[in-house]
Scaffold this motif. Structure first.
Motif, mmCIF file in Angstrom:
data_model
loop_
_atom_site.group_PDB
_atom_site.id
_atom_site.type_symbol
_atom_site.label_atom_id
_atom_site.label_comp_id
_atom_site.label_asym_id
_atom_site.label_seq_id
_atom_site.Cartn_x
_atom_site.Cartn_y
_atom_site.Cartn_z
ATOM 1 N N ALA A 197 -34.485 -71.242 51.025
ATOM 2 C CA ALA A 197 -34.722 -70.272 49.952
ATOM 3 C C ALA A 197 -34.503 -68.848 50.444
ATOM 4 O O ALA A 197 -33.931 -67.999 49.732
ATOM 5 C CB ALA A 197 -36.145 -70.436 49.426
ATOM 6 N N GLU A 198 -34.935 -68.570 51.669
ATOM 7 C CA GLU A 198 -34.734 -67.230 52.233
ATOM 8 C C GLU A 198 -33.256 -66.914 52.406
ATOM 9 O O GLU A 198 -32.789 -65.819 52.074
ATOM 10 C CB GLU A 198 -35.455 -67.127 53.575
ATOM 11 N N ALA A 199 -32.503 -67.903 52.909
ATOM 12 C CA ALA A 199 -31.070 -67.687 53.088
ATOM 13 C C ALA A 199 -30.370 -67.492 51.753
ATOM 14 O O ALA A 199 -29.474 -66.641 51.624
ATOM 15 C CB ALA A 199 -30.455 -68.877 53.838
ATOM 16 N N GLU A 200 -30.796 -68.254 50.730
ATOM 17 C CA GLU A 200 -30.192 -68.096 49.410
ATOM 18 C C GLU A 200 -30.501 -66.725 48.824
ATOM 19 O O GLU A 200 -29.632 -66.089 48.212
ATOM 20 C CB GLU A 200 -30.706 -69.196 48.483
ATOM 21 N N SER A 201 -31.738 -66.233 49.009
ATOM 22 C CA SER A 201 -32.092 -64.895 48.523
ATOM 23 C C SER A 201 -31.263 -63.826 49.214
ATOM 24 O O SER A 201 -30.800 -62.867 48.579
ATOM 25 C CB SER A 201 -33.580 -64.646 48.754
ATOM 26 N N GLU A 202 -31.062 -63.990 50.521
ATOM 27 C CA GLU A 202 -30.243 -63.024 51.250
ATOM 28 C C GLU A 202 -28.805 -63.048 50.757
ATOM 29 O O GLU A 202 -28.175 -61.990 50.620
ATOM 30 C CB GLU A 202 -30.303 -63.321 52.747
ATOM 31 N N ALA A 207 -24.562 -60.434 47.599
ATOM 32 C CA ALA A 207 -23.585 -60.522 46.513
ATOM 33 C C ALA A 207 -23.791 -59.388 45.504
ATOM 34 O O ALA A 207 -22.819 -58.782 45.021
ATOM 35 C CB ALA A 207 -23.696 -61.880 45.819
ATOM 36 N N LYS A 208 -25.044 -59.071 45.176
ATOM 37 C CA LYS A 208 -25.316 -57.981 44.248
ATOM 38 C C LYS A 208 -24.885 -56.644 44.830
ATOM 39 O O LYS A 208 -24.351 -55.786 44.120
ATOM 40 C CB LYS A 208 -26.802 -57.955 43.906
ATOM 41 N N ILE A 209 -25.126 -56.458 46.121
ATOM 42 C CA ILE A 209 -24.711 -55.208 46.769
ATOM 43 C C ILE A 209 -23.194 -55.065 46.736
ATOM 44 O O ILE A 209 -22.651 -53.992 46.439
ATOM 45 C CB ILE A 209 -25.244 -55.166 48.216
ATOM 46 N N VAL A 210 -22.502 -56.160 47.009
ATOM 47 C CA VAL A 210 -21.038 -56.117 46.987
ATOM 48 C C VAL A 210 -20.531 -55.837 45.581
ATOM 49 O O VAL A 210 -19.609 -55.039 45.375
ATOM 50 C CB VAL A 210 -20.463 -57.443 47.526
ATOM 51 N N ALA A 211 -21.160 -56.484 44.559
ATOM 52 C CA ALA A 211 -20.736 -56.259 43.172
ATOM 53 C C ALA A 211 -20.989 -54.817 42.747
ATOM 54 O O ALA A 211 -20.142 -54.183 42.087
ATOM 55 C CB ALA A 211 -21.473 -57.231 42.250
ATOM 56 N N ALA A 212 -22.162 -54.277 43.123
ATOM 57 C CA ALA A 212 -22.477 -52.886 42.770
ATOM 58 C C ALA A 212 -21.516 -51.929 43.451
ATOM 59 O O ALA A 212 -21.067 -50.938 42.848
ATOM 60 C CB ALA A 212 -23.918 -52.568 43.157
ATOM 61 N N ASP A 213 -21.204 -52.211 44.686
ATOM 62 C CA ASP A 213 -20.259 -51.356 45.398
ATOM 63 C C ASP A 213 -18.884 -51.407 44.734
ATOM 64 O O ASP A 213 -18.197 -50.378 44.604
ATOM 65 C CB ASP A 213 -20.171 -51.805 46.860
ATOM 66 N N GLY A 214 -18.497 -52.604 44.272
ATOM 67 C CA GLY A 214 -17.224 -52.713 43.564
ATOM 68 C C GLY A 214 -17.225 -51.947 42.255
ATOM 69 O O GLY A 214 -16.229 -51.296 41.898
#
Length: 269
Positions: A197-202, A207-214
């Protein structure tokens, strides 16, 4: 005058000669049966990977014998054969608690070989079994002194630590440990789910950071494009027509074009 020969005495002498001959043959056959096999039993051939440790009346004979043809004295010498080839041993799964109190099931592989046949015979009763036992206790000791993170991230360092400790112990037995590899680390089911679960949250956060940066990079480019297009009304008009063409190419779509006469008049189209 001629001597009188007793026929009875002649028969007795002849019978004694036959018995003596038969007895001699029996002794000869007995010697062949007993001593010839003994002679061949004490001629031993050792392969290239074998060494023979000989004892003469219980006293060690140095150095080790072989490879090739080796002669031993009958009824005097005894020997033990030592295989010098590499041994691969699977250390049974050990139930260990790590330094940070995490219960683990760990097993390993150990590769070792005897380098001194005399010491391997004199120093320990069974060098294979002794090395296996030392590997088990050393594995539990080293794993218990490490945290879970160290085991997962620095496995090579843990393997080297195991190798150094094992080799120091077995060196006095004439056995050299060539390599130690931790084969498997089994975690409790609850801890596995928590780590998953921790790895999935990370992963989701990355993924959200990459999408926001895009999105940020895209918006900056759109601002720059809008500034450039605002300098030329004709570019805006052409872009408007291109957008309509793109939308119209979609199937099952209805396009309602908004009036843009002023745009075309400014652009001269």
């Amino acid at each position: 005058s001629p001597q009188n020969i007793d026929p009875l005495e002649d028969n007795v002498s002849e019978g004694e000669g036959i018995v003596e001959t038969i007895f001699r043959y029996i002794l000869t056959l007995f010697g062949v049966i007993i001593f010839i096999p003994l002679f061949f039993v004490y001629i031993k051939t050792f392969n290239e990977y074998e060494r023979g440790v000989a004892f003469r009346l219980g006293v060690i004979q140095k150095p080790a014998k072989g490879p090739g043809l080796v002669f031993f004295l009958p009824l005097v010498d005894t020997w033990a054969s030592v295989d010098l080839r590499l041994v691969s041993a699977d250390v049974p799964r050990q139930d260990v608690i790590s330094r940070d109190n995490v219960p683990l099931l760990v097993n390993a592989l150990v590769y070792y070989r005897p380098f001194d046949a005399v010491r391997a015979v004199l120093s320990v009763d069974n060098w294979r079994y002794a090395t296996s036992l030392v590997a088990q206790t050393t594995l539990r000791s080293v794993i218990g002194s490490c945290s879970l993170q160290e085991l997962l991230q620095n496995r090579e360092e843990v393997n080297k630590k195991l190798l150094d400790i094992l080799d120091e112990v077995t060196d006095q037995w004439g056995v050299r440990v060539e390599k130690v590899e931790i084969k498997d680390i089994q975690l409790p089911q609850g801890l596995q789910r928590a780590m998953s679960a921790e790895a999935e949250s990370e992963r989701e956060a990355r993924a959200k950071i990459v999408a926001a940066d895009g999105e940020l990079q895209s918006s900056l480019k759109l601002v720059e494009a809008a500034k450039e297009m605002s300098k030329s009304p004709a570019t805006l008009a052409l872009r408007y027509l291109q957008t309509l063409t793109t939308i119209a190419s979609e199937q099952d779509s209805v396009v309602v074009a908004l009036p843009a006469g002023g745009l075309f008049r400014r652009s001269g189209l």
